[in-house]
Design an enzyme around this catalytic site. Sequence first.
Site, PDB file in Angstrom:
ATOM      1  CE  LYS A  40      -3.742  -2.437   2.265  1.00 31.63           C
ATOM      2  NZ  LYS A  40      -4.331  -2.909   1.021  1.00 31.63           N
ATOM      3  CG  ASN A 183     -11.993  -0.243   2.501  1.00 30.23           C
ATOM      4  OD1 ASN A 183     -12.323  -0.533   3.647  1.00 30.23           O
ATOM      5  ND2 ASN A 183     -11.260  -1.050   1.758  1.00 30.23           N
ATOM      6  N   GLY A 267      -7.683   1.995  -3.927  1.00 35.42           N
ATOM      7  CA  GLY A 267      -7.664   2.835  -2.724  1.00 35.42           C
ATOM      8  C   GLY A 267      -6.327   3.551  -2.580  1.00 35.42           C
ATOM      9  CG  ASP A 268      -2.910   1.282  -2.186  1.00 32.61           C
ATOM     10  OD1 ASP A 268      -3.321   1.499  -1.031  1.00 32.61           O
ATOM     11  OD2 ASP A 268      -2.567   0.143  -2.583  1.00 32.61           O
ATOM     12  N   GLY A 305      -2.771  -4.697 -12.351  1.00 34.59           N
ATOM     13  CA  GLY A 305      -1.625  -4.497 -11.467  1.00 34.59           C
ATOM     14  C   GLY A 305      -1.905  -3.465 -10.392  1.00 34.59           C
TER      15      GLY A 305
HETATM   16  O1  RIB Z   1      -3.747  -2.150  -1.787  1.00 32.53           O
HETATM   17  C1  RIB Z   1      -3.207  -3.125  -2.624  1.00 32.53           C
HETATM   18  C2  RIB Z   1      -1.947  -3.667  -2.016  1.00 32.53           C
HETATM   19  O2  RIB Z   1      -2.271  -4.320  -0.794  1.00 32.53           O
HETATM   20  C3  RIB Z   1      -1.228  -4.711  -2.816  1.00 32.53           C
HETATM   21  O3  RIB Z   1      -0.276  -4.150  -3.686  1.00 32.53           O
HETATM   22  C4  RIB Z   1      -0.650  -5.651  -1.767  1.00 32.53           C
HETATM   23  O4  RIB Z   1       0.744  -5.717  -1.769  1.00 32.53           O
HETATM   24  C5  RIB Z   1      -1.192  -5.147  -0.433  1.00 32.53           C
HETATM   25  O5  RIB Z   1      -0.298  -4.353   0.234  1.00 32.53           O
END
Ligand code: RIB
Length: 321
Positions: A40, A183, A267-268, A305
């Site tokens: 994340k 979330n 979300g990231d 991805g």
């Molecule tokens: O939010 C997605 C991420 O959650 C993925 O890339 C995984 O590594 C976890 O950290």
Amino acid sequence: MSSSVVVVGSFNVDHVWRCESLPAPGATIAGRYSTGPGGKGFNQAVAARRAGAPTTFVCALGDDPGGAMARGLAAQDGFALAAEASTEPTGTGGIYVDSRGRNTIVIGPGANAALSVDFVQAQRALLAGAKVVLAQLESPVETIEAALALARQAGVTTVLNAAPADAPSSIGLLKLADVLTPNETEFAALLGRHVGERVDADDVAALDGASLHALCRKLVGNGTVVVTLGSVGVFVSHAEENLRGDAQPYYRVGAEQVQVLDTTGAGDAFNGALCASIAQDGEAAFIRHVRFANQFAGRSTEKEGAAVAMPHFTPDDAENK
Ligand code: RIB
């Protein structure tokens, strides 16, 4: 060079299987395999950088190919790394993605669990020089608390993405966040753990605005809460005394219309873009940052991805669209 966004958090090497549907307990199914960068923290740092903000990522890495991957990709994307060297292996993620783009994730924290308070405190000048410090909960909670406390002392805007839902947290930690971005699953977990409110995650999006706002206020008091609701969009709740330039204390922003391929890291994407937008124009009304982050996150789901799916898309691009 000082960074306008500093992200403190995790890097994982993601191992991904794309399958028709998510495997049921006891089932063996075939899927299309791929691997790539994730975590994340790293995903959020890539998002912040690609959304136009000079960025530094504070993390812990093993002395292995995963660690080398993180260093190489950060250099390629043009952001700085402050990485604590760990004797543990670099973090890993195992991800299943179904044909609707939904996922389930298991992480192996590895080096991420060794990111120390001392190392973060040694980054005091970096944290104090930022416009926004962003953290999540895939790293030790005391380390995240130290990072947010240092930023807070320096008057830097703090954003906490309280993910994943089962990570340890404390009400003290939540109160160090100027902006909290769970979330719906994380929001329900935080309410249960810290406020004693039992809310089903599946019911959060359907709550009326006033009820959702009241729950947000119980959680943080003074701060802003942004609940990301997947395909339903986003709910924003401000303290009455700090509307961050908005006209209303609470409101919803609908989701972008996109062709969803993979929601991993959406979300990231939202968090990195939100912070990049705040860092680039701190005077703008908060709703503009949310709208931009929403667009950015929507675009990230149109590619497969996690970190590699972050679009190159800045607030200026959004204005000129
Ligand atoms: O939010 C997605 C991420 O959650 C993925 O890339 C995984 O590594 C976890 O950290």
